[in-house]
Design an enzyme around this catalytic site. Structure first.
Site, PDB file in Angstrom:
ATOM      1  N   CYS A   1      -8.474 -15.201 -48.161  1.00 27.98           N
ATOM      2  CA  CYS A   1      -8.456 -16.188 -47.165  1.00 27.98           C
ATOM      3  C   CYS A   1      -7.712 -17.393 -47.339  1.00 27.98           C
ATOM      4  CB  CYS A   1     -10.088 -16.423 -47.623  1.00 27.98           C
ATOM      5  SG  CYS A   1     -11.063 -15.136 -47.243  1.00 27.98           S
TER       6      CYS A   1
ATOM      7  N   GLU B   1      20.196 -15.974 -70.570  1.00 28.91           N
ATOM      8  CA  GLU B   1      18.813 -15.627 -70.366  1.00 28.91           C
ATOM      9  C   GLU B   1      18.542 -15.163 -68.991  1.00 28.91           C
ATOM     10  OE1 GLU B   1      17.480 -19.731 -70.684  1.00 28.91           O
ATOM     11  OE2 GLU B   1      17.798 -19.881 -72.832  1.00 28.91           O
TER      12      GLU B   1
ATOM     13  N   GLY C   1      16.624 -13.194 -66.353  1.00 29.30           N
ATOM     14  CA  GLY C   1      14.946 -12.846 -65.989  1.00 29.30           C
ATOM     15  C   GLY C   1      15.040 -11.929 -64.972  1.00 29.30           C
TER      16      GLY C   1
ATOM     17  N   ARG D   1       5.220 -14.522 -54.485  1.00 25.24           N
ATOM     18  CA  ARG D   1       6.410 -15.285 -53.867  1.00 25.24           C
ATOM     19  C   ARG D   1       6.496 -15.571 -52.479  1.00 25.24           C
ATOM     20  NH1 ARG D   1      10.877 -12.797 -54.273  1.00 25.24           N
ATOM     21  NH2 ARG D   1      12.249 -14.852 -54.879  1.00 25.24           N
TER      22      ARG D   1
ATOM     23  N   GLY E   1      19.343 -17.208 -64.410  1.00 23.77           N
ATOM     24  CA  GLY E   1      19.554 -17.697 -62.996  1.00 23.77           C
ATOM     25  C   GLY E   1      20.394 -16.534 -62.007  1.00 23.77           C
TER      26      GLY E   1
ATOM     27  N   TYR F   1       7.382 -19.251 -52.181  1.00 27.34           N
ATOM     28  CA  TYR F   1       8.809 -19.785 -51.819  1.00 27.34           C
ATOM     29  C   TYR F   1       9.109 -19.042 -50.246  1.00 27.34           C
ATOM     30  CZ  TYR F   1       8.878 -19.255 -57.206  1.00 27.34           C
ATOM     31  OH  TYR F   1       8.709 -19.222 -58.469  1.00 27.34           O
TER      32      TYR F   1
HETATM   33  C1  PLP Z   1      13.001 -18.806 -65.935  1.00 32.66           C
HETATM   34  C2  PLP Z   1      14.058 -19.060 -66.889  1.00 32.66           C
HETATM   35  C3  PLP Z   1      14.996 -18.349 -67.098  1.00 32.66           C
HETATM   36  C4  PLP Z   1      15.238 -16.756 -66.192  1.00 32.66           C
HETATM   37  O1  PLP Z   1      15.490 -17.216 -65.008  1.00 32.66           O
HETATM   38  P1  PLP Z   1      16.155 -16.075 -63.969  1.00 32.66           P
HETATM   39  O2  PLP Z   1      16.282 -16.614 -62.521  1.00 32.66           O
HETATM   40  O3  PLP Z   1      14.785 -15.185 -63.789  1.00 32.66           O
HETATM   41  O4  PLP Z   1      17.158 -15.398 -64.514  1.00 32.66           O
HETATM   42  C5  PLP Z   1      16.018 -18.458 -67.958  1.00 32.66           C
HETATM   43  N1  PLP Z   1      16.036 -19.651 -68.735  1.00 32.66           N
HETATM   44  C6  PLP Z   1      14.943 -20.483 -68.671  1.00 32.66           C
HETATM   45  C7  PLP Z   1      14.955 -21.673 -69.321  1.00 32.66           C
HETATM   46  C8  PLP Z   1      14.103 -20.283 -67.714  1.00 32.66           C
HETATM   47  O5  PLP Z   1      13.012 -21.343 -67.808  1.00 32.66           O
END
Ligand code: PLP
Length: 417
Positions: free
Chosen positions: A341, A273, A275, A312, A239, A316
């Site tokens: 479209c 985690e 991303g 995106r 996150g 969002y």
């Molecule tokens: C999407 C997700 C992430 C990664 O989130 P980011 O904002 O991209 O860092 C980590 N853990 C879980 C369970 C997710 O669903």
């Protein structure tokens, strides 16, 4: 920091000009920088410092095998949300014992495959899911290591579509309900209670929500340990945000400092985690201007990429910095739009850009996360090619789709029907 810089007047990916890459591979084109990916992976690993822990990259952010294989080689593990993502990780050479499986709708066949491969952890999101995992594990003669994903009920102050840690969220369990589920899990055959997990949302630009969430989860860990459960893993989710439009999210080192302060003495392996923060700035979307359309009200720059390639902004209202690959100077207020479209098919509205002409290339920045991985074929548009650049070398890691491939598996209706 990333490795997309202007060299001799042309925006480049490491040592290769985006102009040359677009000429060789066509547009729209996703270009990733290997050096940026490696740098980000190492920064997140350094965030853990000497703490026992593992960075588990959230595969859904960008799931190309080239990217996954690079990260696997850096020693990164993976956070998956589907059986398909597990297969991708394995195909990329990732290790199953570094895989964490999240998601509210795990299916029996996915659980079975994950158990057979020996993944590190199931992040359980509901009581019925726990029952199913126990049942599948028992039938295979295995014990599934689990954490319950809890909602620490902190406001991550992000876009409502990407906030996941609130009471109303479909994800995880309210933290107050978790103890009851842990008590059941602790006496189930086929289940090893191994940890606690949370993930409060995405594109978070302050440290406080992470700190609050960790504090609440530590209280839960103490309760569970008080009941003799062996909590050996704390998964703090992902996150961490990135700068799209001047935001100043905490750096990985500031984030790491907080995580270490809170968890270094927790007696558990810490999982991160990330991303977006690993891949967003490591990727750009290169697109060619098709037309400059001037009306009495507006100037539209119509490009060959669209919302199907990068969703995106439409999904969002996300902001992406856009710049010409080779600037002509000047400045004009324009809307940058794609050919799809839908009125939501835009990349920028009322944005000041240097003057552009048909045939020019634009670079849409910070497109590595939730870019290609969210792409669709809407309007029967083949998905873009993907390239990884490393120094002065480029590898096509996903070829552009052909139009015919888009109806593979379809058929004309039988005349007798
Ligand atoms: C999407 C997700 C992430 C990664 O989130 P980011 O904002 O991209 O860092 C980590 N853990 C879980 C369970 C997710 O669903």
């Amino acid at each position: 920091m990333n490795h997309f810089e202007t060299k001799a007047g042309v925006l480049s990916a490491e040592d290769l000009s985006l102009e040359a890459l677009a000429d060789a591979h066509g547009t729209p084109l996703y270009v990733y920088s290997a050096a940026t990916l490696r740098r980000h992976a190492r920064l997140m690993q350094e965030a853990l410092a000497a703490m026992p822990g593992l960075v588990c990259y959230a595969v859904k952010a960008c799931s190309n095998l080239g990217v996954l294989s690079l990260l696997a080689k850096e020693g990164v593990g993976f956070d998956i949300v589907s059986g398909g993502e597990l297969e991708r990780v394995l195909a990329a050479g990732g290790r199953a014992d570094r895989v964490v499986f999240s998601g509210v709708g795990k299916q029996q066949h996915e659980i079975e495959r994950a158990l057979r491969e020996g993944i590190k952890l199931f992040n359980v999101e509901s009581a019925p899911e726990l029952e199913l995992i126990a049942q599948v594990a028992t039938s295979l003669g295995k014990r599934a290591p689990i954490a319950v994903r809890v909602n620490p009920e902190v406001d991550a102050k992000t876009h409502p579509y990407i906030a996941t840690g609130l009471k109303e969220s479909k994800f995880g369990l309210p933290i107050d309900d978790a103890v009851a589920l842990y008590r059941r899990a602790a006496i189930m055959d086929g289940i090893e209670v191994a940890g606690v997990a949370f993930h409060i949302g995405s594109q978070i630009t302050a440290l406080e929500p992470f700190g609050q969430a960790i504090d609440r989860v530590l209280a839960l860990v103490a309760t569970l340990r008080g009941e003799r459960m062996n909590i050996r893993i704390i998964d703090v989710g992902g996150g961490l945000g990135v700068p799209y439009a001047g935001e100043t999210p905490p750096s990985p080192s500031e984030y790491g400092k907080l995580v270490r302060e809170k968890l270094a003495n927790a007696g558990a392996e810490v999982l991160l985690e990330p991303g977006r923060v690993l891949v967003a700035n490591a990727g750009v979307l290169v697109t060619r201007v098709l037309y400059v359309k001037k009306t009495a009200y507006k100037t539209f720059v119509v490009v060959d990429a669209a919302m199907n390639d990068l969703m995106r902004p439409a999904l969002y209202q996300a902001h992406h910095h856009i710049e010409p690959v080779r600037s002509r100077g000047g400045s004009e207020i324009v809307d940058v739009v794609g050919p799809v479209c839908e009125s939501s098919d835009f990349f920028a509205k009322a944005r000041a850009l240097p003057v552009v002409e048909a045939g020019d290339l634009l670079c849409i920045r910070t497109a590595g996360a939730y870019g290609f991985s969210m792409a669709s074929q809407y309007n029967t548009r083949p998905r873009a090619a993907e390239i990884i650049v490393s120094g002065d070398r480029a590898q096509l890691v996903r070829e552009r789709e052909s139009v015919e491939s888009l109806w593979r598996g379809e058929s004309r209706l039988d005349p007798s029907m």
